[in-house]
Write an enzyme that holds these catalytic residues in place. Structure first.
Site, PDB file in Angstrom:
ATOM      1  N   SER A 173       0.811  -1.223   0.000  1.00  0.00           N
ATOM      2  CA  SER A 173       0.000   0.000   0.000  1.00  0.00           C
ATOM      3  C   SER A 173       0.845   1.274   0.000  1.00  0.00           C
ATOM      4  CB  SER A 173      -0.920   0.031   1.218  1.00  0.00           C
ATOM      5  OG  SER A 173      -1.590   1.276   1.257  1.00  0.00           O
ATOM      6  N   LYS A 216     -13.725  -3.622   2.868  1.00  0.00           N
ATOM      7  CA  LYS A 216     -14.558  -2.411   2.744  1.00  0.00           C
ATOM      8  C   LYS A 216     -16.009  -2.643   3.165  1.00  0.00           C
ATOM      9  CE  LYS A 216     -11.596  -0.538  -0.793  1.00  0.00           C
ATOM     10  NZ  LYS A 216     -11.426   0.077  -2.098  1.00  0.00           N
ATOM     11  N   ASP A 274     -13.727   6.286  -2.919  1.00  0.00           N
ATOM     12  CA  ASP A 274     -13.260   5.606  -4.135  1.00  0.00           C
ATOM     13  C   ASP A 274     -13.986   6.123  -5.376  1.00  0.00           C
ATOM     14  OD1 ASP A 274     -11.390   3.880  -2.991  1.00  0.00           O
ATOM     15  OD2 ASP A 274     -12.895   2.373  -2.520  1.00  0.00           O
ATOM     16  N   GLY A 330     -14.865  -6.528 -15.780  1.00  0.00           N
ATOM     17  CA  GLY A 330     -14.909  -6.950 -14.378  1.00  0.00           C
ATOM     18  C   GLY A 330     -16.136  -6.429 -13.657  1.00  0.00           C
ATOM     19  N   TYR A 373      -2.288  -0.363 -10.104  1.00  0.00           N
ATOM     20  CA  TYR A 373      -1.256   0.659 -10.236  1.00  0.00           C
ATOM     21  C   TYR A 373       0.110   0.092  -9.913  1.00  0.00           C
ATOM     22  CZ  TYR A 373      -1.938   1.079  -5.147  1.00  0.00           C
ATOM     23  OH  TYR A 373      -2.065   0.826  -3.810  1.00  0.00           O
ATOM     24  N   GLY A 413      -3.815   2.847 -12.412  1.00  0.00           N
ATOM     25  CA  GLY A 413      -4.728   3.261 -11.350  1.00  0.00           C
ATOM     26  C   GLY A 413      -4.136   4.229 -10.334  1.00  0.00           C
TER      27      GLY A 413
HETATM   28  P1  NDP Z   1     -12.914  -8.355  -6.613  1.00  0.00           P
HETATM   29  O1  NDP Z   1     -12.238  -9.547  -6.029  1.00  0.00           O
HETATM   30  O2  NDP Z   1     -14.118  -7.796  -5.940  1.00  0.00           O
HETATM   31  O3  NDP Z   1     -13.372  -8.723  -8.135  1.00  0.00           O
HETATM   32  C1  NDP Z   1     -12.528  -9.338  -9.003  1.00  0.00           C
HETATM   33  C2  NDP Z   1     -13.059  -9.200 -10.444  1.00  0.00           C
HETATM   34  O4  NDP Z   1     -11.986  -9.582 -11.289  1.00  0.00           O
HETATM   35  C3  NDP Z   1     -14.228 -10.115 -10.783  1.00  0.00           C
HETATM   36  O5  NDP Z   1     -15.045  -9.487 -11.735  1.00  0.00           O
HETATM   37  C4  NDP Z   1     -13.518 -11.341 -11.391  1.00  0.00           C
HETATM   38  O6  NDP Z   1     -14.315 -12.057 -12.302  1.00  0.00           O
HETATM   39  C5  NDP Z   1     -12.404 -10.654 -12.136  1.00  0.00           C
HETATM   40  N1  NDP Z   1     -11.210 -11.468 -12.386  1.00  0.00           N
HETATM   41  C6  NDP Z   1     -10.274 -11.850 -11.492  1.00  0.00           C
HETATM   42  N2  NDP Z   1      -9.284 -12.537 -12.122  1.00  0.00           N
HETATM   43  C7  NDP Z   1      -9.617 -12.563 -13.439  1.00  0.00           C
HETATM   44  C8  NDP Z   1      -9.006 -13.123 -14.592  1.00  0.00           C
HETATM   45  N3  NDP Z   1      -7.853 -13.800 -14.525  1.00  0.00           N
HETATM   46  N4  NDP Z   1      -9.615 -12.959 -15.791  1.00  0.00           N
HETATM   47  C9  NDP Z   1     -10.782 -12.280 -15.883  1.00  0.00           C
HETATM   48  N5  NDP Z   1     -11.431 -11.736 -14.816  1.00  0.00           N
HETATM   49  C10 NDP Z   1     -10.851 -11.891 -13.608  1.00  0.00           C
HETATM   50  O7  NDP Z   1     -11.777  -7.283  -6.819  1.00  0.00           O
HETATM   51  P2  NDP Z   1     -11.826  -5.726  -6.528  1.00  0.00           P
HETATM   52  O8  NDP Z   1     -12.899  -5.103  -7.330  1.00  0.00           O
HETATM   53  O9  NDP Z   1     -11.811  -5.510  -5.077  1.00  0.00           O
HETATM   54  O10 NDP Z   1     -10.377  -5.250  -7.067  1.00  0.00           O
HETATM   55  C11 NDP Z   1     -10.089  -5.235  -8.446  1.00  0.00           C
HETATM   56  C12 NDP Z   1      -8.790  -4.512  -8.675  1.00  0.00           C
HETATM   57  O11 NDP Z   1      -8.926  -3.145  -8.375  1.00  0.00           O
HETATM   58  C13 NDP Z   1      -7.621  -5.023  -7.837  1.00  0.00           C
HETATM   59  O12 NDP Z   1      -6.538  -5.274  -8.703  1.00  0.00           O
HETATM   60  C14 NDP Z   1      -7.322  -3.868  -6.908  1.00  0.00           C
HETATM   61  O13 NDP Z   1      -5.946  -3.799  -6.608  1.00  0.00           O
HETATM   62  C15 NDP Z   1      -7.744  -2.679  -7.746  1.00  0.00           C
HETATM   63  N6  NDP Z   1      -8.075  -1.461  -6.990  1.00  0.00           N
HETATM   64  C16 NDP Z   1      -7.424  -0.293  -7.274  1.00  0.00           C
HETATM   65  C17 NDP Z   1      -7.714   0.871  -6.587  1.00  0.00           C
HETATM   66  C18 NDP Z   1      -6.972   2.134  -6.883  1.00  0.00           C
HETATM   67  O14 NDP Z   1      -7.068   3.084  -6.085  1.00  0.00           O
HETATM   68  N7  NDP Z   1      -6.274   2.248  -7.979  1.00  0.00           N
HETATM   69  C19 NDP Z   1      -8.752   0.909  -5.528  1.00  0.00           C
HETATM   70  C20 NDP Z   1      -9.401  -0.369  -5.329  1.00  0.00           C
HETATM   71  C21 NDP Z   1      -9.049  -1.500  -6.032  1.00  0.00           C
HETATM   72  P3  NDP Z   1     -15.268 -13.285 -11.814  1.00  0.00           P
HETATM   73  O15 NDP Z   1     -16.537 -12.665 -11.321  1.00  0.00           O
HETATM   74  O16 NDP Z   1     -15.491 -14.100 -13.044  1.00  0.00           O
HETATM   75  O17 NDP Z   1     -14.538 -14.031 -10.753  1.00  0.00           O
END
Ligand code: NDP
Length: 267
Positions: A17, A66, A102, A123, A210, A230
């Site tokens: 982080s 969260k 966010d 996603g 990011y 990001g």
């Molecule tokens: P979640 O675990 O809630 O959701 C994951 C999503 O990713 C689902 O839609 C899942 O699909 C999909 N997914 C995971 N692996 C794959 C893959 N190999 N191929 C295709 N789809 C995939 O994650 P979050 O929403 O919490 O986080 C997502 C990203 O956002 C993270 O990388 C996190 O680091 C980043 N993030 C960045 C922030 C920033 O400030 N820049 C803030 C918050 C998060 P399925 O439903 O099919 O499983």
């Protein structure tokens, strides 16, 4: 004399982080003696207890807590209520106030893609949920494309939703990787055949991940499409959180610049 305050970011994992360096640099540059630490939380049920036993004045909450943070708070802002997720907590008169910064951070980060109206989210996880509604409210058209059907259920009443199987490629102004694909491995967030049809005709690509050039961003680069990671989203959610921590006593631009300076130590 005003007692220095203590803040923390809770998550698991948390070592990566950048929030501590952003906030600590802002405290320092703005003349505050406050401190911001990271806390690796193992058990989601102990979030409130840890917050109180560490005697924190405020905290940020990251993946995967969260929704637990949402349940811990006594008072919630409108947006946190709607998305049922809190990323910022402030203690005021022994009550925990929960906010979600966010969504606003994300909105600010995508504003540099001018004339982006048709947006494709790759996603349908927590981040997509926390940001899709605010885009819709700000007159963006959001389409959701997800690997599997299950997570699309909560979007399908308000957004056009597809899985890889029934998606028909068309032009989107901005394509955003909302998945964790590419975070610790080198996966693309959708099949390459799909991405190769939509990226070259888009005006921009963004990744919420990011600190690295993901395979998705590498593909955008190959096709000469403007892209960004990001980091700005992280930066802006941090600035809005800092405003809550310091009760709006500082100018947005000043906070942003101090946090950016903190981030530059990493880059
Ligand atoms: P979640 O675990 O809630 O959701 C994951 C999503 O990713 C689902 O839609 C899942 O699909 C999909 N997914 C995971 N692996 C794959 C893959 N190999 N191929 C295709 N789809 C995939 O994650 P979050 O929403 O919490 O986080 C997502 C990203 O956002 C993270 O990388 C996190 O680091 C980043 N993030 C960045 C922030 C920033 O400030 N820049 C803030 C918050 C998060 P399925 O439903 O099919 O499983």
């Amino acid at each position: 004399m005003i007692e220095p305050k203590l803040f923390a970011v809770f998550g698991n994992p948390i070592n990566h982080s950048k929030s501590p360096i952003m906030h600590n640099n802002a405290f320092k540059n703005l003349g505050l003696k406050d401190t911001y630490i990271r806390y690796h939380l193992e058990n989601k049920d102990s979030l409130k207890e840890k917050f109180l036993s560490l005697n924190l004045d405020g905290a940020n909450i990251t993946v995967p807590f969260k929704e637990d943070a949402y349940r811990c708070c006594d008072v919630l802002d409108e947006y946190a209520k709607r998305v049922k997720a809190v990323n910022t907590i402030v203690k005021k008169e022994n009550k925990l106030y929960g906010y979600n910064t966010d969504a606003n951070g994300f909105l600010k980060a995508i504003s540099s893609f001018e004339n982006a109206k048709e947006i494709l989210f790759l996603g349908a996880g927590g981040t997509a949920k926390a940001t899709s509604t605010i885009l819709k409210e700000n007159n963006y058209n959001v389409t959701i494309l997800n690997r599997s059907q299950k997570r699309l259920e909560s979007f399908k009443n308000n957004f056009e939703c597809f899985t890889f199987e029934n998606f028909k490629p068309k032009k989107f102004d901005l394509i955003i990787n909302m998945t964790s694909a590419g975070l610790i491995e080198e996966n693309l967030p959708a099949p390459k055949e799909i991405l190769e049809k939509i990226i070259p005709i888009s005006n921009g690509c963004m990744d919420v991940i990011y600190g690295k050039e993901t395979p998705f961003l590498k593909l955008a680069k190959e096709f000469n499409i403007p892209y960004k990671d990001g980091e700005e989203m992280l930066l802006y959610q941090g600035v809005y959180a800092f405003e809550h921590f310091t009760n709006y006593n500082f100018d947005f631009k000043e906070i942003k610049e101090a946090m950016q300076k903190g981030l530059s130590f990493y880059n």
